[in-house]
Motif scaffolding. Structure first.
Motif, mmCIF file in Angstrom:
data_model
loop_
_atom_site.group_PDB
_atom_site.id
_atom_site.type_symbol
_atom_site.label_atom_id
_atom_site.label_comp_id
_atom_site.label_asym_id
_atom_site.label_seq_id
_atom_site.Cartn_x
_atom_site.Cartn_y
_atom_site.Cartn_z
ATOM 1 N N GLU A 98 6.517 -0.020 4.812
ATOM 2 C CA GLU A 98 5.233 0.386 4.223
ATOM 3 C C GLU A 98 4.620 1.573 4.972
ATOM 4 N N ALA A 99 4.952 1.677 6.262
ATOM 5 C CA ALA A 99 4.389 2.769 7.068
ATOM 6 C C ALA A 99 5.302 3.992 7.070
ATOM 7 N N THR A 146 -2.945 3.683 3.239
ATOM 8 C CA THR A 146 -1.978 2.961 4.047
ATOM 9 C C THR A 146 -2.237 1.462 3.958
ATOM 10 N N GLY A 147 -1.161 0.741 3.828
ATOM 11 C CA GLY A 147 -1.303 -0.701 3.662
ATOM 12 C C GLY A 147 -1.143 -1.098 2.218
ATOM 13 N N LEU A 149 1.796 -3.946 -2.462
ATOM 14 C CA LEU A 149 2.718 -3.103 -1.717
ATOM 15 C C LEU A 149 2.879 -1.783 -2.460
ATOM 16 N N LYS A 150 3.323 -0.757 -1.718
ATOM 17 C CA LYS A 150 3.458 0.581 -2.331
ATOM 18 C C LYS A 150 4.712 0.631 -3.188
ATOM 19 N N VAL A 200 4.762 -2.240 -10.220
ATOM 20 C CA VAL A 200 4.208 -3.555 -10.567
ATOM 21 C C VAL A 200 5.316 -4.603 -10.570
ATOM 22 N N ALA A 201 6.457 -4.281 -11.203
ATOM 23 C CA ALA A 201 7.562 -5.243 -11.265
ATOM 24 C C ALA A 201 8.046 -5.609 -9.865
ATOM 25 N N ALA A 202 8.170 -4.608 -8.993
ATOM 26 C CA ALA A 202 8.643 -4.870 -7.636
ATOM 27 C C ALA A 202 7.635 -5.716 -6.863
ATOM 28 N N ASN A 203 6.351 -5.492 -7.116
ATOM 29 C CA ASN A 203 5.330 -6.318 -6.465
ATOM 30 C C ASN A 203 5.438 -7.774 -6.903
ATOM 31 N N VAL A 204 5.632 -7.981 -8.191
ATOM 32 C CA VAL A 204 5.706 -9.354 -8.704
ATOM 33 C C VAL A 204 6.977 -10.040 -8.183
ATOM 34 N N ALA A 205 8.047 -9.256 -8.041
ATOM 35 C CA ALA A 205 9.329 -9.833 -7.602
ATOM 36 C C ALA A 205 9.409 -9.998 -6.088
#
Lengths: 241, 227
Positions: free
Chosen positions: A151-152, A232-233, B94-95, B98-103
């Motif tokens: 993430e960073a 960030t985050g 998370l960066k 949407v699909a990757a966040n749900v998974a």
């Protein structure tokens, strides 16, 4: 003004003719910068991550030390490295003074605190909400570490770009530790200083153009990375959830 | 009657010398809905974090599924957190898409769901529960979401995990009326279809009273009444 434009014309001609002396300085700069940057990243990224992520006794002191290193004048770093590498110094037997590896060693001391400090700040700023999120989704300790690192990533790339910018444009360490030896340790910055002192403006300007182009590319890269690392985050618009 | 999923006894959470939460006794039945209401700073979020194993108690005992959650259990806290999932106020996306966040939570559990390989219907189902169309939102970046959409994606990322306990801290705050309806339905469906235990902190007292088996009033880190 003619004086300047004449120098500029000659500089362009030198660059287009691939003048060996000019490109020797460019090549030395590229080698020294690459070595110093690689060393700074290999040591700085893990150290910065550890400093930003873990809580341990002496952490504040370590952070203060890194910030202090950031503010040291490059001439002082050059002096320290010179004292270490000179034949009477503790590392004198390595024979690194007035050599490319010696310059890379000195420039690593310039780049390392930048990478450590910016990585630590990036990791610290991602930690609070990101850690809660990852933990609540069921991450174990190693998954938490890896995900925080990922993430960073843009912020750490920004640290690398910033360190590159400082290293490539440095003159004090390069001059003192490298000795500005023609065809050997002469870099863009030391050559500019020397050629300008000799009244050879064309060579100085030619090298200056190369350095300005490098600076432009680095700044564009930094601007791009800064945009990507904003928020960030991974906090989404409106505060996520 | 089955054993409670949670049982708290003489429990205290503190920051420094101050006590943020004191719970002499509390049981939460498996498959029940417990509502928490109270002013900001009344201890609701602290209680939820405790139940989500993100905080360690300073004193007292916390039992989960009949077992004491001691220091050793908290050291391997991810095992517990995979059974009791918190959607906190300070949760973020998370960066990623949407699909990757749900998974993402499924991937953390070693299930081979990546953004590319995830069975679309599982992710689509979770997003559909919160009123988001997979075809429209699945490939979107986290940057392109409004605050309300992000909150619903974060909820979908927890619903897809089908946890035994779902802990929700202000799940409808900041959402428009339609979104609130989707979230409320999705939350209730988690219990109806999967028998999940729900603990919900909210300022929407009417909603909690209509759906919860019990609504507790909290103030200054203590449970002060039952609504």
């Amino acid at each position: 003004m003619d004086y300047f434009s004449e120098g500029l014309t000659q500089a362009v001609a030198l660059l287009l003719a691939l003048d060996p002396e000019t490109f020797s300085a460019v090549w030395t700069t590229a080698i020294v910068t690459a070595l110093a940057l690689i060393a700074s990243l290999v040591m700085g990224l893990p150290l910065g991550f550890a400093l930003g992520h873990f809580r341990f006794p002496g952490r504040r002191g370590a952070r203060l030390f890194v910030d202090w290193m950031l503010s040291l004048p490059t001439v002082v770093i050059g002096l320290i490295v010179y004292a270490l590498l000179t034949s009477r110094g503790p590392l004198g037997e390595w024979g690194l003074l007035f050599s490319v590896p010696g310059m890379a060693f000195g420039l690593t001391l310039l780049g390392l605190p930048i990478v450590v400090s910016m990585t630590a700040t990036a990791v610290e700023s991602t930690d609070t909400r990101l850690t809660q999120t990852l933990l609540s989704l069921g991450a174990d300790r190693w998954q938490l570490l890896l995900a925080t690192l990922i993430e960073a990533r843009f912020a750490m790339a920004l640290a690398a770009a910033t360190a590159f910018g400082r290293i490539v444009s440095e003159i004090g360490i390069a001059m003192m530790v490298g000795g500005n030896i023609k065809w050997h340790t002469r870099t863009i910055t030391t050559a500019i200083a020397l050629e300008t002192g000799k009244g050879e403006f064309a060579t100085g300007i030619a090298l200056g153009i190369v350095l300005m182009l490098v600076a432009l590319v680095v700044n564009l890269l930094v601007g791009l990375l800064r945009g990507r690392s904003n928020g960030t985050g991974g906090v989404s618009g409106g505060g996520g959830a | 009657m089955s054993a409670p999923l949670y049982h708290l006894r003489g429990l205290e959470v503190g920051y420094g010398e101050a006590s943020a939460l004191i719970v002499p006794e509390l049981s939460i039945a498996r498959g029940s809905i417990l509502g928490l209401v109270g002013h900001n700073g009344s201890g609701k979020s602290t209680l939820l974090k405790l139940l989500g194993f993100l905080l360690a108690p300073r004193a007292g005992e916390l039992f989960f599924d009949g077992r004491l959650v001691d220091a050793a259990a908290l050291r391997a806290g991810h095992v517990l957190r995979r059974r009791a999932v918190l959607l906190g106020q300070d949760t973020c996306l998370l960066k990623r898409s949407v699909a990757a966040n749900v998974a993402y939570g499924l991937r953390l559990r070693g299930q081979p769901y990546t953004q590319e390989a995830a069975p679309q219907e599982i992710l689509a189902g979770a997003l559909g529960l919160v009123g988001l169309d997979f075809a429209e939102f699945g490939a979107r970046s986290w940057r392109e979401l409004s605050g309300g959409e992000a909150r619903r994606v974060a909820l979908a990322a927890r619903l897809v995990l089908q946890p035994e306990a779902l802990l929700l801290d202000e799940p409808t705050t900041g959402l428009d009326r339609a979104s609130v309806g989707h979230v409320q339905q999705a939350v209730l469906a988690a219990r109806e279809t999967r028998g999940a235990t729900l603990v919900i902190a909210s300022h929407d007292v009417d909603w909690l009273k209509s759906c919860a088996d019990q609504v507790l009033l909290m103030d200054e880190g203590r449970i002060t009444g039952v609504l």
